[in-house]
Design a protein around this motif. Structure first.
Motif, PDB file in Angstrom:
ATOM      1  N   SER A  89       0.832  -1.206   0.000  1.00  0.00           N
ATOM      2  CA  SER A  89       0.000   0.000   0.000  1.00  0.00           C
ATOM      3  C   SER A  89       0.865   1.253   0.000  1.00  0.00           C
ATOM      4  N   CYS A  90       0.466   2.206  -0.859  1.00  0.00           N
ATOM      5  CA  CYS A  90       1.298   3.408  -1.047  1.00  0.00           C
ATOM      6  C   CYS A  90       1.150   4.411   0.086  1.00  0.00           C
ATOM      7  N   GLY A  91       0.016   4.360   0.799  1.00  0.00           N
ATOM      8  CA  GLY A  91      -0.196   5.276   1.920  1.00  0.00           C
ATOM      9  C   GLY A  91      -0.786   6.614   1.524  1.00  0.00           C
ATOM     10  N   ALA A  92      -0.939   6.888   0.242  1.00  0.00           N
ATOM     11  CA  ALA A  92      -1.334   8.253  -0.148  1.00  0.00           C
ATOM     12  C   ALA A  92      -2.486   8.330  -1.151  1.00  0.00           C
ATOM     13  N   CYS A  93      -2.914   7.201  -1.715  1.00  0.00           N
ATOM     14  CA  CYS A  93      -3.962   7.250  -2.756  1.00  0.00           C
ATOM     15  C   CYS A  93      -5.352   7.409  -2.113  1.00  0.00           C
ATOM     16  N   CYS A  96      -5.936   4.417   0.349  1.00  0.00           N
ATOM     17  CA  CYS A  96      -5.023   4.449   1.506  1.00  0.00           C
ATOM     18  C   CYS A  96      -5.400   5.590   2.454  1.00  0.00           C
ATOM     19  N   CYS A 104      -5.407  -0.362  -2.191  1.00  0.00           N
ATOM     20  CA  CYS A 104      -4.488   0.660  -2.728  1.00  0.00           C
ATOM     21  C   CYS A 104      -4.496   0.656  -4.257  1.00  0.00           C
ATOM     22  N   GLU A 105      -4.544   1.870  -4.818  1.00  0.00           N
ATOM     23  CA  GLU A 105      -4.614   1.996  -6.280  1.00  0.00           C
ATOM     24  C   GLU A 105      -3.248   2.000  -6.949  1.00  0.00           C
ATOM     25  N   ASN A 106      -2.192   2.022  -6.156  1.00  0.00           N
ATOM     26  CA  ASN A 106      -0.859   2.215  -6.740  1.00  0.00           C
ATOM     27  C   ASN A 106       0.059   1.013  -6.600  1.00  0.00           C
TER      28      ASN A 106
END
Ligand code: NAD
Ligand code: ZN
Ligand code: ZN
Length: 389
Positions: A89-93, A96, A104-106
């Motif tokens: 998970s990118c944490g920012a999308c 997230c 997560c989209e990234n």
């Protein structure tokens, strides 16, 4: 390095493969000290999940020591001891930011393939299908961890690996499954499956205030653990009619919440699975989704059916009429692990729970194929296997 690789249904091989390397500034490389075999791995071993490729490195429950970091990873340093959550998970999308980390989209480079089967793409997952990214997993000596500035949780000394390893997946999974039931004082919760997820779900339901947990399985030592460690009432589904027994125990109304901690391996299912490589489409069918249907039918009017158990494609004979006419709520999902790691570590720290009670076997990485066989067939009273690379 050595790694446990998938070669097909019931065919795993521990092989020499190349060491992972930093590919992205947000990566870290982890030297793995402990890595577990999960019921979800059995779905791959059984060939129930499409889009595996020969040579894929398995494993999504792992922890170890940071041995390299990309230059954008500022929160970790070489030598840190970490547990790694299974979704990437990118944490920012968009997702997230809503703390829906398993969406997560990234992190899923094969999103198009997933969209064909499921309509939309979820997050990437370590050591799982190419539907969720085809990332090399952690049943290996080393693993590359993308978005290492977001996922890994640092662990202080004073805990054994077995006390914290399950923060990577099954403790958060069990906790999220119980939390989804919105448990109220006085509630009865029924849990199908006394595997590792079921055992921690029983504990979590009590932690969240259940008055009584009823656990269902057929394996004697798993039922015994549910009673003795979990404080559950137990039903052996080979000896009683589960629906009738649950009605008898709840004054005919049914449990307030029913949790399917079994998924696709439900004993008695006639699962048929086919994957059309040309169309990149998968079909997974069963005419008897026993546990899911039993959980829905038994649940009291207005209650919640929570499904941590994994399903890959389609199940037929899904009783939507029961769900609709009786105002049931269904909750499911790959676990948003990141959300739960720190709060559940606190529960381990303050002694509310020690998840290590489920571990029955520790084995060498080289013995992973034997470990899968034992875990699948529940031989030697196996409940949870931890591999030590
Ligand atoms: P497991 O295979 O050890 O446990 C399944 C248990 O179900 C076994 O003890 C088996 O005897 C029992 N069972 C089989 N048929 C049954 C039936 N008809 N009625 C009652 N019990 C029955 O696996 P596990 O590691 O405990 O995992 C359980 C499920 O949770 C799997 O589907 C796994 O993929 C899933 N899982 C989901 C997530 C998530 O993010 N949602 C994470 C981890 C695991
Ligand atoms: Zn798992
Ligand atoms: Zn994201």
């Amino acid at each position: 390095m050595k790694a446990n690789c998938w070669y097909g249904k019931n065919d795993l091989r521990v092989e020499q493969v190349s060491d992972p390397e930093i590919l992205n500034p947000r990566d870290a490389i982890i030297k793995i000290t402990s890595t577990a075999i999960c019921g979800s791995d059995l779905h791959l071993y059984d060939g129930f999940i499409p889009a595996m490729e020969k040579g894929d490195i398995l494993g999504h429950e792992f922890m170890g020591e940071v041995v390299d970091v990309g230059h954008a990873v500022k929160n970790l340093k070489i030598g840190d001891r970490v547990v790694v959550p299974f979704p990437i998970s990118c944490g920012a999308c968009f997702f997230c930011r809503k703390h829906q980390y398993s969406l997560c989209e990234n992190s899923n480079p094969n999103a198009v393939m997933a969209e064909k089967l499921w309509g939309h793409s979820p997050a990437g997952i370590f050591g799982y299908s190419h539907l969720v990214g085809g990332y090399a997993g952690g049943q290996a000596e080393y693993a590359r961890v993308p978005f290492a500035d977001v996922g890994p949780l640092k662990i202080a000394n004073g805990f054994s690996d077995e006390q914290v390893l399950f923060l990577s997946d099954i403790f958060p999974t069990a906790y999220m499954a119980a939390e989804a039931c919105d448990i109220q004082a006085g509630d009865t919760v029924a849990v199908w499956g006394c595997g590792p997820v079921g055992q921690l779900t029983i504990k979590s339901a009590y932690l969240l205030g259940a008055e009584r947990v009823i656990a269902i399985d057929r394996v004697p030592e798993r039922l015994r653990m549910a009673r003795e460690q979990g404080g559950a009432h137990t039903l052996d589904y080979e000896e009683v009619d589960v629906y009738d027994a649950l009605m008898n125990m709840t004054g005919g109304r049914g449990p307030d919440a029913c949790i399917d901690a079994v998924g696709m391996e439900a004993h008695g299912h006639g699962i048929q699975y086919a994957y059309d490589h040309a169309k990149q489409a998968a079909m997974l069918e069963t005419d008897r989704p026993i546990v899911l249907r039993e959980a829905i039918m038994a649940c009291r009017n207005g209650g919640t059916v929570s499904v941590p158990g994994v399903y890959g494609g389609f199940v037929d004979k899904f009783p939507i009429g029961s769900v609709m006419n009786r105002s049931l709520t269904i909750k499911t999902g790959q676990t948003h692990v990141h959300r739960y790691m720190q709060p559940l570590l606190e529960k381990v720290r303050n002694g509310e729970i020690d998840p290590s009670f489920i571990v029955t076997h520790q084995m060498r990485l080289e013995d992973a194929p034997a470990g899968y066989e034992m875990f699948k067939h529940k031989n030697d009273e196996c409940i949870k296997v931890v591999l030590k690379p």
